[in-house]
Design an enzyme around this catalytic site. Structure first.
Site, PDB file in Angstrom:
ATOM      1  CB  SER A 190       0.424   2.699   6.681  1.00  0.00           C
ATOM      2  OG  SER A 190      -0.836   2.211   6.322  1.00  0.00           O
TER       3      SER A 190
ATOM      4  CD  GLU B 279      -2.093   9.836   4.669  1.00  0.00           C
ATOM      5  OE1 GLU B 279      -1.631   8.824   4.103  1.00  0.00           O
ATOM      6  OE2 GLU B 279      -1.568  10.358   5.670  1.00  0.00           O
TER       7      GLU B 279
ATOM      8  CG  HIS C   4      -1.007   5.769   2.828  1.00  0.00           C
ATOM      9  ND1 HIS C   4      -1.085   6.328   4.083  1.00  0.00           N
ATOM     10  CD2 HIS C   4      -0.955   4.421   3.021  1.00  0.00           C
ATOM     11  CE1 HIS C   4      -1.093   5.373   4.990  1.00  0.00           C
ATOM     12  NE2 HIS C   4      -1.000   4.198   4.366  1.00  0.00           N
TER      13      HIS C   4
END
Length: 560
Positions: A252, A372, A468
């Site tokens: 990320s 995600e 995610h």
């Protein structure tokens, strides 16, 4: 989550609110004696954290350029926490490039995590798990944790430098979720996790208002990471590592940072490979946009353009409050605080229009997870219970006339998928990751290995749920310690061994081949080989080929 090649970085993970899992992770930041004792599994009793008692503990001692540090040994891994790699960033050091730490006499106990960078938000007490206390925040946050199988042993193990997520706004490398004990031991590597400046303290662009003194303020947080890499070059040999074989890996916001560091001359030559997980950055922030943010912040603080120096004297809480838009009226414009294309530390956009020449010889792994957006969606959100009409109503404003075709393509691939599953799959298409890989491949100087992580957690949400961050317990080989993330089951540890094995193999050799997995071929413009990572691994050429072609035709989103 990316839908075109010219995506504005503000629409990535730069200004997101911390989601439920991010809150959970931030709640696991160790701080203080009780947290350290719990983290070490009772290796050192809590009562022993007084000065006199702690001084009796004869743990491993390693020499650094600033002084000696003493760590602990847990399950065969030597662990050193809170080692300073830079001086405090408070006062006259605020917004400045990092400076070397002050040397210390004797042996410094490196038993506890150091301060995390000042940041907004924090977990409610109900989310504090495993008796870990929230970490102390402070401007003396330039610290690292080191995990290694051995010290002072003449070995030259690969070094893996971890950069945490949270965009450029929040997070900490010292979070319990990023504990490198198992990864270091199972992979025979040295793991270094990093705390560095964030948000207004790391990326407030003051050069045009404050002059040369503040020339590097817009990228101070990334220059902190450069200082870490310099620390590794100068010290890691004593921790059993090879300063000539350094891999950065991050997820990320950590991937965004790596993407940017690949284009920064100060970082050139300090790392040799990189792994970018769900964080492909193509562009930085323009100076004009950064100046607008600075003007808004100064106005909120009641300062004039000629009062920049006063920013170095204001309390931390006051600066954070100036960028706090939580609870603001709907439609409030978020502050865009991220690395600035300043013509200095960051001369140009990282991967636009081409990959950066200065890192052309650095091999990469680039990838994403299958859905995600489910990470940012509460389990009771209506997005998890869409009907057909609701799905189309959500997708059409974003994908226009391509909506029907995209739905048909995913229905053909997964006939039993629910409308919510189709929605999350389409909105997670990794266009930015593919674009980054394409531009890297075009250089022809170093290989790129692509992956798509499709394993589904049983913990939250519906079927086909790969949120995610879901790969991180597998990367760090910590699945047994994180049932709140991945649940329980006999398939978890074998998958963790494969994933962590591939990551450490790449760090060692530049090729992610791991035991029990198919041969992982490099990505090319023709075959586009991509490793599909699940309990069973499969190498697929150009997965979702037709969807990729459609995504490439979509217009850039409007700035907002």
């Amino acid at each position: 989550m990316h839908r075109n090649n010219n995506r504005n970085p503000r629409n990535d993970f730069l200004n997101i609110n911390i989601g439920r899992r991010a809150l959970m992770k931030s709640s696991l930041l160790g701080g203080g004696a009780a947290a350290a004792s719990a983290l070490f599994g009772g290796l050192i009793p809590a009562a022993a954290w007084g000065v006199d008692a702690a001084s009796k503990y004869e743990g491993p001692v390693v020499e650094t350029t600033a002084g000696k540090v003493r760590g602990v040994i847990q399950g065969g891994t030597h662990i050193f926490r809170g080692i300073p790699y830079g001086a405090s960033t408070a006062g006259s050091n605020r917004f400045m490039p990092p400076r070397k730490p002050e040397p210390w006499p004797g042996v410094r106990d490196a038993f506890q995590n150091g301060p995390t960078a000042p940041q907004l938000g924090g977990p409610p007490n109900a989310l504090i798990l495993n008796h870990k206390e929230p970490a102390v925040q402070g401007e003396d946050c330039l610290v690292i944790n080191v995990f290694t199988p051995g010290v002072n042993d003449g070995r030259k193990r690969p070094v893996m430098v971890w950069l945490h997520g949270g965009g450029f706004a929040s997070g900490a490398g010292s979070a319990h979720a990023f504990d490198g004990t198992n990864l270091a031991r199972s992979g025979d590597v040295v793991v270094v996790s990093v705390n560095h400046r964030l948000n207004i303290f790391g990326y407030l662009y003051l050069a045009d208002l404050g002059g040369e003194k503040y020339a590097d303020s817009g990228n101070a947080g990334l220059l902190d990471i450069v200082a870490v890499l310099e620390w590794v070059r100068e010290n890691v040999v004593h921790f059993g590592g090879n300063p000539g074989n350094v891999t950065m890996f991050g997820q990320s916001g950590g991937g965004l940072k790596i993407s940017t560091l690949l284009a920064m001359p100060p970082a050139k030559g300090l790392f040799h490979k990189a792994i970018i997980e769900s964080g492909s950055a193509l562009k930085g922030i323009r100076r004009e946009e950064a100046n607008k943010t600075t003007e808004r912040i100064l106005s909120k603080l009641g300062l004039q353009a000629n009062q920049v120096d006063q920013l170095q004297t204001l309390p931390v809480a006051q600066l954070l409050s100036a960028i706090d838009t939580r609870g603001a009226a709907q439609g409030t414009i978020p502050f865009t605080i991220a690395p600035v294309v300043d013509g200095r530390a960051l001369p140009s956009d990282p991967f636009d229009p081409t990959a950066p020449a200065i890192s052309a010889d650095v091999p990469l792994i680039i990838g994403s997870v299958n859905t995600e957006g489910t990470f940012f969606t509460p389990p009771d959100s209506p997005l998890f219970s869409l009907d057909e009409a609701g799905m189309r109503a959500r997708l059409t404003p974003r994908f226009g006339e391509a909506t029907d075709k995209l739905i048909d393509l995913y229905r053909k691939e997964m006939p039993n998928a629910s409308p919510s599953q189709i929605y999350f799959l389409i909105t997670a298409f990794p266009t930015a990751a593919i674009t980054q890989a394409e531009r890297k491949v075009a250089q022809g100087k170093a290989p790129v290995y692509m992956y798509l992580f499709t394993w589904e957690t049983p913990v939250e949400g519906g079927k086909r749920h790969s949120p995610h961050t879901v790969e991180l317990p597998f990367v760090f080989n910590n699945v047994a310690d994180q049932p709140e993330e991945v649940g329980n089951g006999p398939e978890l540890q074998p998958l963790a061994e494969k994933v962590s094995g591939a990551w450490t193999a790449f760090a060692r050799t530049g090729n992610p081949g791991a035991a029990g997995t198919p041969k992982w071929l490099a990505y090319t413009s023709n075959e586009r080989a991509t490793m599909i990572i699940n309990n069973e691994w499969k190498l697929v050429n150009d997965p979702r080929h037709e969807a990729r072609l459609i995504m490439n035709t979509l217009p850039a989103p409007s700035a907002s």
